[in-house]
Design a protein around this motif. Structure first.
Motif, PDB file in Angstrom:
ATOM      1  N   LYS A  33     -21.457  22.326 -35.880  1.00  0.00           N
ATOM      2  CA  LYS A  33     -22.391  21.327 -35.342  1.00  0.00           C
ATOM      3  C   LYS A  33     -21.653  20.105 -34.799  1.00  0.00           C
ATOM      4  O   LYS A  33     -22.260  19.229 -34.194  1.00  0.00           O
ATOM      5  CB  LYS A  33     -23.372  20.891 -36.423  1.00  0.00           C
ATOM      6  N   VAL A  34     -20.348  20.047 -35.039  1.00  0.00           N
ATOM      7  CA  VAL A  34     -19.540  18.905 -34.608  1.00  0.00           C
ATOM      8  C   VAL A  34     -18.938  19.213 -33.244  1.00  0.00           C
ATOM      9  O   VAL A  34     -18.219  20.201 -33.084  1.00  0.00           O
ATOM     10  CB  VAL A  34     -18.413  18.609 -35.622  1.00  0.00           C
ATOM     11  N   ALA A  35     -19.224  18.357 -32.280  1.00  0.00           N
ATOM     12  CA  ALA A  35     -18.721  18.566 -30.924  1.00  0.00           C
ATOM     13  C   ALA A  35     -17.586  17.610 -30.609  1.00  0.00           C
ATOM     14  O   ALA A  35     -17.558  16.477 -31.088  1.00  0.00           O
ATOM     15  CB  ALA A  35     -19.846  18.368 -29.914  1.00  0.00           C
ATOM     16  N   ASP A  36     -16.650  18.087 -29.813  1.00  0.00           N
ATOM     17  CA  ASP A  36     -15.665  17.204 -29.202  1.00  0.00           C
ATOM     18  C   ASP A  36     -16.391  16.586 -28.012  1.00  0.00           C
ATOM     19  O   ASP A  36     -16.729  17.292 -27.058  1.00  0.00           O
ATOM     20  CB  ASP A  36     -14.440  18.005 -28.744  1.00  0.00           C
ATOM     21  N   PRO A  37     -16.689  15.290 -28.064  1.00  0.00           N
ATOM     22  CA  PRO A  37     -17.520  14.686 -27.020  1.00  0.00           C
ATOM     23  C   PRO A  37     -16.882  14.691 -25.632  1.00  0.00           C
ATOM     24  O   PRO A  37     -17.596  14.663 -24.634  1.00  0.00           O
ATOM     25  CB  PRO A  37     -17.753  13.261 -27.517  1.00  0.00           C
ATOM     26  N   GLU A  38     -15.585  14.770 -25.560  1.00  0.00           N
ATOM     27  CA  GLU A  38     -14.939  14.806 -24.247  1.00  0.00           C
ATOM     28  C   GLU A  38     -15.022  16.180 -23.594  1.00  0.00           C
ATOM     29  O   GLU A  38     -15.044  16.285 -22.378  1.00  0.00           O
ATOM     30  CB  GLU A  38     -13.473  14.397 -24.366  1.00  0.00           C
ATOM     31  N   ILE A  39     -15.073  17.219 -24.426  1.00  0.00           N
ATOM     32  CA  ILE A  39     -15.063  18.583 -23.899  1.00  0.00           C
ATOM     33  C   ILE A  39     -16.466  19.182 -23.890  1.00  0.00           C
ATOM     34  O   ILE A  39     -16.792  20.001 -23.047  1.00  0.00           O
ATOM     35  CB  ILE A  39     -14.082  19.466 -24.709  1.00  0.00           C
ATOM     36  N   GLY A  40     -17.301  18.761 -24.832  1.00  0.00           N
ATOM     37  CA  GLY A  40     -18.658  19.279 -24.891  1.00  0.00           C
ATOM     38  C   GLY A  40     -18.773  20.636 -25.560  1.00  0.00           C
ATOM     39  O   GLY A  40     -19.709  21.385 -25.294  1.00  0.00           O
ATOM     40  N   ALA A  41     -17.838  20.956 -26.414  1.00  0.00           N
ATOM     41  CA  ALA A  41     -17.878  22.208 -27.173  1.00  0.00           C
ATOM     42  C   ALA A  41     -17.633  21.872 -28.630  1.00  0.00           C
ATOM     43  O   ALA A  41     -17.029  20.849 -28.957  1.00  0.00           O
ATOM     44  CB  ALA A  41     -16.813  23.178 -26.660  1.00  0.00           C
ATOM     45  N   ASN A  42     -18.107  22.745 -29.521  1.00  0.00           N
ATOM     46  CA  ASN A  42     -17.939  22.452 -30.947  1.00  0.00           C
ATOM     47  C   ASN A  42     -16.509  22.745 -31.410  1.00  0.00           C
ATOM     48  O   ASN A  42     -15.790  23.526 -30.798  1.00  0.00           O
ATOM     49  CB  ASN A  42     -18.999  23.173 -31.789  1.00  0.00           C
ATOM     50  N   ILE A  43     -16.138  22.079 -32.496  1.00  0.00           N
ATOM     51  CA  ILE A  43     -14.750  22.138 -32.960  1.00  0.00           C
ATOM     52  C   ILE A  43     -14.348  23.508 -33.505  1.00  0.00           C
ATOM     53  O   ILE A  43     -13.162  23.844 -33.484  1.00  0.00           O
ATOM     54  CB  ILE A  43     -14.434  21.020 -33.984  1.00  0.00           C
ATOM     55  N   VAL A  44     -15.309  24.295 -33.949  1.00  0.00           N
ATOM     56  CA  VAL A  44     -14.986  25.647 -34.427  1.00  0.00           C
ATOM     57  C   VAL A  44     -14.648  26.532 -33.237  1.00  0.00           C
ATOM     58  O   VAL A  44     -13.609  27.193 -33.205  1.00  0.00           O
ATOM     59  CB  VAL A  44     -16.130  26.230 -35.278  1.00  0.00           C
ATOM     60  N   ASP A  45     -15.527  26.534 -32.215  1.00  0.00           N
ATOM     61  CA  ASP A  45     -15.269  27.355 -31.034  1.00  0.00           C
ATOM     62  C   ASP A  45     -14.036  26.899 -30.269  1.00  0.00           C
ATOM     63  O   ASP A  45     -13.356  27.705 -29.636  1.00  0.00           O
ATOM     64  CB  ASP A  45     -16.477  27.362 -30.100  1.00  0.00           C
ATOM     65  N   LEU A  46     -13.737  25.611 -30.325  1.00  0.00           N
ATOM     66  CA  LEU A  46     -12.526  25.103 -29.672  1.00  0.00           C
ATOM     67  C   LEU A  46     -11.251  25.522 -30.400  1.00  0.00           C
ATOM     68  O   LEU A  46     -10.163  25.412 -29.860  1.00  0.00           O
ATOM     69  CB  LEU A  46     -12.564  23.575 -29.581  1.00  0.00           C
ATOM     70  N   GLY A  47     -11.383  26.005 -31.628  1.00  0.00           N
ATOM     71  CA  GLY A  47     -10.214  26.413 -32.396  1.00  0.00           C
ATOM     72  C   GLY A  47      -9.513  25.248 -33.073  1.00  0.00           C
ATOM     73  O   GLY A  47      -8.345  25.344 -33.417  1.00  0.00           O
ATOM     74  N   LEU A  48     -10.238  24.150 -33.275  1.00  0.00           N
ATOM     75  CA  LEU A  48      -9.640  22.984 -33.910  1.00  0.00           C
ATOM     76  C   LEU A  48      -9.617  23.088 -35.431  1.00  0.00           C
ATOM     77  O   LEU A  48      -8.852  22.383 -36.085  1.00  0.00           O
ATOM     78  CB  LEU A  48     -10.391  21.709 -33.498  1.00  0.00           C
ATOM     79  N   VAL A  49     -10.458  23.947 -36.012  1.00  0.00           N
ATOM     80  CA  VAL A  49     -10.515  24.107 -37.473  1.00  0.00           C
ATOM     81  C   VAL A  49      -9.524  25.196 -37.865  1.00  0.00           C
ATOM     82  O   VAL A  49      -9.693  26.358 -37.526  1.00  0.00           O
ATOM     83  CB  VAL A  49     -11.941  24.462 -37.937  1.00  0.00           C
ATOM     84  N   TYR A  50      -8.479  24.789 -38.581  1.00  0.00           N
ATOM     85  CA  TYR A  50      -7.433  25.729 -38.976  1.00  0.00           C
ATOM     86  C   TYR A  50      -7.680  26.347 -40.345  1.00  0.00           C
ATOM     87  O   TYR A  50      -7.313  27.488 -40.578  1.00  0.00           O
ATOM     88  CB  TYR A  50      -6.077  25.036 -38.991  1.00  0.00           C
ATOM     89  N   ALA A  51      -8.254  25.617 -41.277  1.00  0.00           N
ATOM     90  CA  ALA A  51      -8.472  26.154 -42.623  1.00  0.00           C
ATOM     91  C   ALA A  51      -9.614  25.404 -43.290  1.00  0.00           C
ATOM     92  O   ALA A  51      -9.806  24.212 -43.054  1.00  0.00           O
ATOM     93  CB  ALA A  51      -7.212  26.033 -43.472  1.00  0.00           C
ATOM     94  N   ILE A  52     -10.361  26.135 -44.110  1.00  0.00           N
ATOM     95  CA  ILE A  52     -11.424  25.563 -44.939  1.00  0.00           C
ATOM     96  C   ILE A  52     -11.196  26.081 -46.350  1.00  0.00           C
ATOM     97  O   ILE A  52     -11.054  27.291 -46.554  1.00  0.00           O
ATOM     98  CB  ILE A  52     -12.821  25.989 -44.453  1.00  0.00           C
ATOM     99  N   ARG A  53     -11.133  25.165 -47.308  1.00  0.00           N
ATOM    100  CA  ARG A  53     -10.967  25.550 -48.706  1.00  0.00           C
ATOM    101  C   ARG A  53     -12.086  24.907 -49.519  1.00  0.00           C
ATOM    102  O   ARG A  53     -12.455  23.751 -49.280  1.00  0.00           O
ATOM    103  CB  ARG A  53      -9.603  25.087 -49.225  1.00  0.00           C
ATOM    104  N   ALA A  54     -12.592  25.669 -50.480  1.00  0.00           N
ATOM    105  CA  ALA A  54     -13.614  25.155 -51.392  1.00  0.00           C
ATOM    106  C   ALA A  54     -13.286  25.651 -52.786  1.00  0.00           C
ATOM    107  O   ALA A  54     -13.129  26.847 -53.008  1.00  0.00           O
ATOM    108  CB  ALA A  54     -15.000  25.634 -50.964  1.00  0.00           C
ATOM    109  N   ASP A  55     -13.158  24.696 -53.704  1.00  0.00           N
ATOM    110  CA  ASP A  55     -12.884  25.060 -55.091  1.00  0.00           C
ATOM    111  C   ASP A  55     -13.384  23.954 -56.000  1.00  0.00           C
ATOM    112  O   ASP A  55     -14.068  23.030 -55.542  1.00  0.00           O
ATOM    113  CB  ASP A  55     -11.403  25.372 -55.315  1.00  0.00           C
TER     114      ASP A  55
END
Length: 121
Positions: A33-55
């Motif tokens: 749901k988070v967009a890069d406002p300059e590009i207009g695409a979300n950060i997941v689809d842009l490949g900006l999210v490298y890792a997610i950890r939950a513990d």
């Protein structure tokens, strides 16, 4: 989105945290749901999210920007934190870590995002 082999898409949550925390997939959906406002695409689809950890210690995200000079970096980090906090119980800490290795490239974008932005393979 495909990540370099050295970067896991996610690390397994500890058994004690798995019932209290949303799944990695739900956390990734929140980040989409988070967009890069300059590009207009979300950060997941842009490949900006490298890792997610939950513990049991909380939720941690490694993400990058398209460039170290990205003027929207602070806004993107704040928006990512806000989206995750909407999903999580208030006592769960959220850490967003901006990383620069490996460097971002268009190859990290989802095929749909590359097509929408006109990037050819």
């Amino acid at each position: 989105m495909s990540l370099p082999a050295s970067l896991p898409a996610s690390l397994p949550a500890s058994p004690s945290a798995s019932s209290a925390l949303p799944s990695i997939e739900a956390l990734r959906a929140a980040l989409s749901k988070v967009a890069d406002p300059e590009i207009g695409a979300n950060i997941v689809d842009l490949g900006l999210v490298y890792a997610i950890r939950a513990d049991a210690a909380g939720v941690s995200v490694d993400l990058t920007m398209t460039s170290p000079a990205c003027p929207m970096g602070g806004l993107i980090v704040d928006d990512a934190r806000a989206e995750l906090q909407r999903l999580l119980p208030p006592e769960v800490p959220v850490e967003i870590k901006v990383v620069w290795e490996p460097a971002w490239s268009p190859a990290l974008m989802s095929p749909e995002c590359r097509a929408r932005l006109g990037w050819e393979d």
